[in-house]
Design an enzyme around this catalytic site. Structure first.
Site, PDB file in Angstrom:
ATOM      1  N   GLY A 294       0.801  -1.215   0.000  1.00 52.70           N
ATOM      2  CA  GLY A 294       0.000   0.000   0.000  1.00 52.70           C
ATOM      3  C   GLY A 294       0.835   1.266   0.000  1.00 52.70           C
ATOM      4  O   GLY A 294       0.322   2.367   0.205  1.00 52.70           O
ATOM      5  N   LYS A 295       2.149   1.133  -0.225  1.00 50.51           N
ATOM      6  CA  LYS A 295       3.029   2.302  -0.217  1.00 50.51           C
ATOM      7  C   LYS A 295       2.958   3.047  -1.548  1.00 50.51           C
ATOM      8  O   LYS A 295       3.125   4.273  -1.602  1.00 50.51           O
ATOM      9  CB  LYS A 295       4.462   1.863   0.083  1.00 50.51           C
ATOM     10  CG  LYS A 295       4.613   1.219   1.463  1.00 50.51           C
ATOM     11  CD  LYS A 295       5.975   0.581   1.654  1.00 50.51           C
ATOM     12  CE  LYS A 295       6.087  -0.088   3.018  1.00 50.51           C
ATOM     13  NZ  LYS A 295       7.389  -0.779   3.199  1.00 50.51           N
ATOM     14  N   GLU A 296       2.763   2.314  -2.620  1.00 52.27           N
ATOM     15  CA  GLU A 296       2.413   2.867  -3.923  1.00 52.27           C
ATOM     16  C   GLU A 296       1.124   2.190  -4.372  1.00 52.27           C
ATOM     17  O   GLU A 296       0.680   1.222  -3.750  1.00 52.27           O
ATOM     18  CB  GLU A 296       3.528   2.635  -4.946  1.00 52.27           C
ATOM     19  CG  GLU A 296       4.505   3.782  -5.102  1.00 52.27           C
ATOM     20  CD  GLU A 296       5.544   3.807  -3.986  1.00 52.27           C
ATOM     21  OE1 GLU A 296       5.775   4.896  -3.423  1.00 52.27           O
ATOM     22  OE2 GLU A 296       6.104   2.752  -3.662  1.00 52.27           O
TER      23      GLU A 296
END
Length: 322
Positions: free
Chosen positions: A283-285
Site C-alpha cells: 500500500g506504499k504505492e
C-alpha cells in the site's frame, strides 16, 4: 507503438533529457524520471519528499541538492546522518579532497586522513565539527525532541556562526523545509551527541517523533510524490508513512508519484533495490502511481536531472509552507 528516438548531442540539457526519455535502457529511465519529477513540481496538490542516502555530499552533490531546495522542488528531506554531517562540515569551511581508490589505507590512517572511496578528508577537522555539535547540544539541554526540530535549530546555529557558508541544512532552515534523520545515531552527528551525553548533557533525539511528524505531513497532503536518491533507511522511512497513516484510518492510497535513482538490484531482496511494484503490495504505492526507477549511479543521474529541471524553468505553483 512509437518509434524509438535517436538522441542527438546538444548543449540544451532539458532537450537532451527529453530525447533520452524516448531512447532505450537506463538513459530512457533517466529521461522518464525527469518527466515524472516535473509533473510532481507542477501539481499544485503534491507534497514532494526527498530520500537522501549514500555519500552524496562528499561526492560533490551538495550544490545540486541546495538548488533543489532553493527552487522549492522538494518540501521535506529524509537523509542519512552522514550526508547532513558532511554538509555542515562544508558550511563551516571544511573541505573534501580529490583522492584515489587505489591507495594504502594504513598510510592514510597514520596521516589522519579518512577515505570515502576516491574522496579524502582530515579526521581532525571532522572531530572539530563533532565537538561543535556536542557544544551546541549542551547549550540546548535539557532537550528531547525530533531530529527535524534539532536540525532546524542546528541550521540556525551554523548560519549564525558562519553566515557566508552554504549548506543544504542552512538552505532548508531558510526555506522552511524540514530535514529528518531517522537513524541519527548511525553518523558523526550521533557520535557528537554521544560525546555530549557522556559529559552529562541531557540530550535525546526522539526518532518516534520523527515517524509521527513525517506521517502527519503526508496525512495533511492531498497527494505525495517521492524521490529517492539511493535507498536505505531514508527510502523506507518515507515509504512507511502510508502504512502508519492507514493504521490511523487514513488510507491515502499510496504515493501518487515515485522516482528512484539506485544501483541496487531487486533480486537480492534488499529494500534499497525493492521495486515500486513490490511496494504496491504494502500500500506504499498504488497501481495508478506514476513511477520509474533509474538504475544509475546517483552522482551521474542527479546533476543531469537537476540541471534539466532547472533549465526547463519550472516554477512551483505551490509549495508546502507557502
Amino acid at each position: 507503438m512509437n518509434p524509438r528516438r535517436s538522441v542527438c548531442p546538444t548543449t540544451d540539457v532539458p532537450s537532451l533529457v527529453a530525447a533520452m526519455s524516448e531512447s532505450g535502457f537506463q538513459g530512457r529511465k533517466l529521461g522518464e524520471s525527469v518527466k515524472i519529477w516535473s509533473e510532481m513540481i507542477q501539481d499544485p496538490d503534491c507534497t514532494i519528499l526527498l530520500g537522501l542516502s549514500g555519500a552524496m555530499v562528499p561526492a560533490g552533490m551538495q550544490e545540486c541538492l541546495i538548488e533543489l531546495v532553493r527552487h522549492r522542488y522538494v518540501d521535506a528531506i529524509v537523509s542519512t546522518g552522514a550526508n547532513i554531517f558532511h554538509d555542515i562540515a562544508e558550511h563551516l569551511g571544511i573541505n573534501h579532497y580529490l583522492g584515489h581508490h587505489h591507495v594504502d589505507d594504513e598510510s592514510l590512517y597514520r596521516q589522519g586522513i579518512d577515505r570515502i572511496y576516491d574522496v579524502f578528508a582530515y579526521e581532525d577537522e571532522f572531530r572539530s565539527v563533532d565537538r561543535r555539535v556536542a557544544k551546541f547540544a549542551a547549550e540546548l539541554a535539557p532537550y528531547h525532541a525530533s531530529s527535524a526540530d534539532f536540525l532546524n535549530r542546528l541550521g540556525h546555529h551554523i548560519t549564525e556562526v558562519a553566515p557566508a557558508g552554504r549548506s543544504i541544512l542552512a538552505t532548508c532552515t531558510q526555506m522552511g523545509v524540514p530535514v529528518f534523520v531517522p537513524a541519527l545515531g548511525d553518523s558523526s552527528l550521533g557520535i557528537a551527541l554521544t560525546v555530549a551525553r557522556r559529559e552529562g548533557v541531557d540530550i535525546a533525539i526522539d526518532q518516534i517523533a520523527d515517524a509521527d511528524e513525517l506521517t502527519r505531513i503526508v496525512e495533511m497532503s492531498k497527494k505525495t510524490g517521492v524521490v529517492y536518491i539511493g535507498g536505505g533507511v531514508p527510502k523506507n522511512f518515507i515509504q512507511q508513512t502510508q502504512v502508519i497513516a492507514s493504521m490511523h484510518d487514513r488510507d491515502l492510497g499510496g504515493h501518487a508519484y515515485a522516482v528512484q535513482y539506485t544501483t541496487d538490484a531487486p533480486h537480492w531482496g534488499g529494500l534499497s533495490g525493492c521495486t515500486f511494484e513490490e511496494a504496491i503490495s504494502w500500500g506504499k504505492e498504488s497501481v495508478e502511481t506514476k513511477r520509474v526507477q533509474c538504475f544509475c549511479d546517483a552522482t551521474i543521474a542527479i546533476p543531469i536531472a537537476v540541471s534539466a529541471l532547472i533549465g526547463s524553468g519550472l516554477v512551483r505553483p505551490y509549495a508546502r509552507g507557502d
